[in-house]
Scaffold this motif. Structure first.
Motif, PDB file in Angstrom:
ATOM      1  N   ILE A  78       9.155 193.394  -3.952  1.00  0.00           N
ATOM      2  CA  ILE A  78       9.198 192.847  -2.595  1.00  0.00           C
ATOM      3  C   ILE A  78      10.621 192.882  -2.052  1.00  0.00           C
ATOM      4  O   ILE A  78      10.844 193.032  -0.855  1.00  0.00           O
ATOM      5  N   ASP A  79      11.603 192.752  -2.936  1.00  0.00           N
ATOM      6  CA  ASP A  79      12.998 192.835  -2.509  1.00  0.00           C
ATOM      7  C   ASP A  79      13.405 194.269  -2.163  1.00  0.00           C
ATOM      8  O   ASP A  79      14.161 194.502  -1.222  1.00  0.00           O
ATOM      9  N   ARG A  80      12.894 195.241  -2.936  1.00  0.00           N
ATOM     10  CA  ARG A  80      13.411 196.597  -2.817  1.00  0.00           C
ATOM     11  C   ARG A  80      12.530 197.564  -2.035  1.00  0.00           C
ATOM     12  O   ARG A  80      13.008 198.550  -1.514  1.00  0.00           O
ATOM     13  N   LEU A  81      11.184 197.302  -2.000  1.00  0.00           N
ATOM     14  CA  LEU A  81      10.267 198.269  -1.407  1.00  0.00           C
ATOM     15  C   LEU A  81       9.960 197.954   0.051  1.00  0.00           C
ATOM     16  O   LEU A  81       9.284 196.974   0.341  1.00  0.00           O
ATOM     17  N   PRO A  82      10.431 198.772   0.994  1.00  0.00           N
ATOM     18  CA  PRO A  82       9.987 198.623   2.393  1.00  0.00           C
ATOM     19  C   PRO A  82       8.590 199.231   2.531  1.00  0.00           C
ATOM     20  O   PRO A  82       8.341 200.335   2.058  1.00  0.00           O
ATOM     21  N   ARG A 140      10.429 191.232   5.457  1.00  0.00           N
ATOM     22  CA  ARG A 140       9.738 190.004   5.053  1.00  0.00           C
ATOM     23  C   ARG A 140       8.403 189.833   5.777  1.00  0.00           C
ATOM     24  O   ARG A 140       7.386 189.511   5.166  1.00  0.00           O
ATOM     25  N   ARG A 141       8.394 190.044   7.084  1.00  0.00           N
ATOM     26  CA  ARG A 141       7.155 189.845   7.842  1.00  0.00           C
ATOM     27  C   ARG A 141       6.087 190.859   7.455  1.00  0.00           C
ATOM     28  O   ARG A 141       4.890 190.543   7.430  1.00  0.00           O
ATOM     29  N   SER A 142       6.478 192.087   7.142  1.00  0.00           N
ATOM     30  CA  SER A 142       5.489 193.092   6.747  1.00  0.00           C
ATOM     31  C   SER A 142       4.826 192.715   5.428  1.00  0.00           C
ATOM     32  O   SER A 142       3.602 192.817   5.285  1.00  0.00           O
ATOM     33  N   TRP A 143       5.620 192.240   4.478  1.00  0.00           N
ATOM     34  CA  TRP A 143       5.052 191.796   3.198  1.00  0.00           C
ATOM     35  C   TRP A 143       4.189 190.553   3.390  1.00  0.00           C
ATOM     36  O   TRP A 143       3.164 190.385   2.725  1.00  0.00           O
ATOM     37  N   LEU A 144       4.605 189.664   4.286  1.00  0.00           N
ATOM     38  CA  LEU A 144       3.814 188.459   4.550  1.00  0.00           C
ATOM     39  C   LEU A 144       2.438 188.804   5.108  1.00  0.00           C
ATOM     40  O   LEU A 144       1.418 188.251   4.671  1.00  0.00           O
ATOM     41  N   ILE A 145       2.397 189.724   6.056  1.00  0.00           N
ATOM     42  CA  ILE A 145       1.117 190.121   6.661  1.00  0.00           C
ATOM     43  C   ILE A 145       0.196 190.732   5.599  1.00  0.00           C
ATOM     44  O   ILE A 145      -1.006 190.430   5.541  1.00  0.00           O
ATOM     45  N   VAL A 146       0.758 191.585   4.755  1.00  0.00           N
ATOM     46  CA  VAL A 146      -0.048 192.216   3.697  1.00  0.00           C
ATOM     47  C   VAL A 146      -0.587 191.162   2.741  1.00  0.00           C
ATOM     48  O   VAL A 146      -1.777 191.162   2.381  1.00  0.00           O
TER      49      VAL A 146
END
Length: 523
Positions: free
Chosen positions: A76-80, A91-97
């Motif tokens: 989550i820190d390294r992968l866009p 952060r928001r993209s990971w949150l939505i997923v």
């Protein structure tokens, strides 16, 4: 202890109105919903469906993702995330997923009747546990990056309040919905389907919040890897092989060490200690084999060595480089800070029952009244931290947590008294909320913005590991010495923490802007 820029009471309370702080209330709500849908709410559903009690307890293992979330936190820190990263940010993209995965997992559970498809339910629960732990990783990272260190205690206060409210909705709320539909009749899958459907709908609060907030504005050096599809595939292949190895090795090691547990018990060792020894050995074998597979896949070129170093090794090295020998004190404080609370808390409900309180009294005083006291304590901790600094409130929280355990020892010597019960719960939960808010803020100040998710995930895992191990022996200790001596003992366990707080306050600096993220003091 480090000096802190003293703020007025007006400034301290005004921090409550900060937009980012209010945001954490809603994100905390989103984080609080899944946990009880895995534990107590699901347990009642499974029992109504006729599932054996021993099988019901196995489902709690789905929450192990919370304890091992540091394993995939570096991703989550390294992968866009392709596509979403450009539109929403990291952060928001990971949150939505994560939130979408949670909603789908809850719906999956709701559409599955455990009386007919128990295995399918197990897969759905594991999916929920993994998704919820992923959401926690991202929310923690967002919280740390969104504001400066001096507001972290207030952010954690709002998060705790939202989390507790989410637990009420997923616990009492889901059970009420199912109960109203089912009435006094027999087991009705539709009732639980509607209840879990409502919980999936409640998760939309988190989704809307994620869409409305802005991405934290922090300087971040992007990885030179993970820009090509092949980079993702190679890294995820290594990760998948490592996880599969860990699961398979854990199952195999469980069977392999089982005879050892029997022999240890037969030789006179208590069942609890024998279980701890064999469980630790089982975990060690699984971890070693998983690490070996990760090393082997890197050695043969599935994943470039520098990619693994940047993702997993660099965050740990950064922490050690920043703190040096002081890291031992910091890690000891993280590992022991909540020991008095956790060790005592394991026996709390049993204690209330043993001294004569009814289930209704326990629910009203400990669960309902106590919940509001925890929320009040967390906001008090946030305000005090803004006013006086995190370290001072950290010390106060540790001191109060030890003192309030003495109140339980006093309560053990008198007949069941509801007024006394309420007074003790008020003191204990206020101090617990205060201490937790300050402690989360302290942990946040220790992280480096470059490795926020990974480092905080490690800290939060260490935070509960040793206290939970010790807590496993609480019942044995109570049987041997009684409740009064047990509670006094837990208070004594908390006293060395005071020294650790003082040392950490003198040796580290976590009350300055987040750009520097905590470091060891020089000179």
């Amino acid at each position: 202890m480090k000096s802190h820029t003293k703020r007025s009471w007006g400034e301290a309370f005004w921090a409550l109105t900060n937009g980012r702080v209010i945001t954490m209330l809603f994100l905390g709500f989103s984080a609080g919903i899944p946990i009880l849908l895995i534990f107590s709410t699901l347990s009642i559903w499974l029992r109504e469906a006729g599932v054996e009690r021993s099988t019901v307890t196995y489902f709690s293992w789905a929450a192990l993702g919370y304890s091992f979330k540091f394993v995939w936190a570096p991703l989550i820190d390294r992968l866009p995330l392709p596509g979403l990263y450009a539109a929403l940010g990291r952060r928001r993209s990971w949150l939505i997923v994560a939130q979408t995965a949670i909603i789908l997992s809850i719906l999956w559970m709701g559409l599955t009747d455990p009386a007919q498809h128990l295995t399918m339910m197990a897969f759905a629960v594991v999916a929920l546990g993994f998704s919820a732990a992923t959401q926690d990783i991202v929310i923690d990272a967002y919280r740390i990056e969104a504001v400066d260190t001096d507001l972290q205690a207030m952010m954690s206060s709002a998060y705790i309040a939202g989390y507790r409210i989410g637990m009420i909705v997923a616990g009492a709320g889901a059970l009420t919905i199912a109960g109203v539909i089912e009435g006094e009749g027999p087991y009705m899958p539709l009732a639980w389907r509607v209840a879990y459907g409502c919980m999936a709908l409640a998760m939309c609060v988190g989704v809307l919040t994620t869409l409305l907030i802005s991405e934290p504005d922090v300087p971040r050096k992007d990885s030179k890897y993970f820009h090509q599809t092949s980079d993702y595939i190679r890294f995820l292949a290594m990760f998948a092989l490592t996880v599969i190895t860990f699961i398979a090795a854990n199952v195999w090691a469980g069977s392999a060490v089982s005879p050892l547990g029997t022999r240890l018990t037969a030789s006179g060792m208590t069942p609890e200690l024998a279980g701890f020894v064999t469980g630790s050995l089982q975990l060690a074998i699984a971890v070693l084999l998983a690490v070996f597979v990760a090393w082997l896949t890197t050695l043969i070129g599935i994943t470039p060595r520098e990619m693994v170093r940047e993702t997993y090794i660099a965050p740990v090295k950064d922490f050690v480089d920043r703190y040096g020998k002081v890291a031992i004190v910091v890690l000891a404080l993280i590992g022991f800070y909540r020991i008095a609370d956790i060790v005592m808390g394991v026996m709390a409900n049993v204690f209330y029952t043993d001294i004569g309180f009814t289930k209704e009294e326990i629910a009203a005083v400990s669960k309902t009244f106590g919940l509001f006291m925890t929320i009040a304590g967390s906001f008090l901790g946030g305000v005090l931290s803004v006013r006086y600094g995190v370290i001072r409130v950290l010390f106060l929280g540790a001191l109060l947590s030890a003192i309030t355990n003495i109140l339980f020892a006093i309560m053990a010597q008198i007949p069941a008294n509801t007024v006394m019960f309420a007074a003790v719960i008020m003191a204990d939960n206020l101090s617990g909320g205060l201490a937790t808010a300050a402690f989360i803020a302290y942990l946040s100040g220790l992280t480096n913005i470059s490795f926020t998710a990974m480092q905080y995930a490690i800290f939060s895992s260490i935070m509960t590991l040793f206290p939970k191990v010790i807590a496993g022996f609480s019942g044995t200790v109570v049987d041997a010495v009684g409740y009064q001596a047990f509670f006094i003992g837990t208070a004594i366990l908390g006293l060395p923490v005071l020294l650790l707080v003082v040392l950490a306050g003198r040796l580290t600096d976590v009350e300055h802007p987040k750009a520097q993220a905590g470091h060891a003091k020089n000179g």
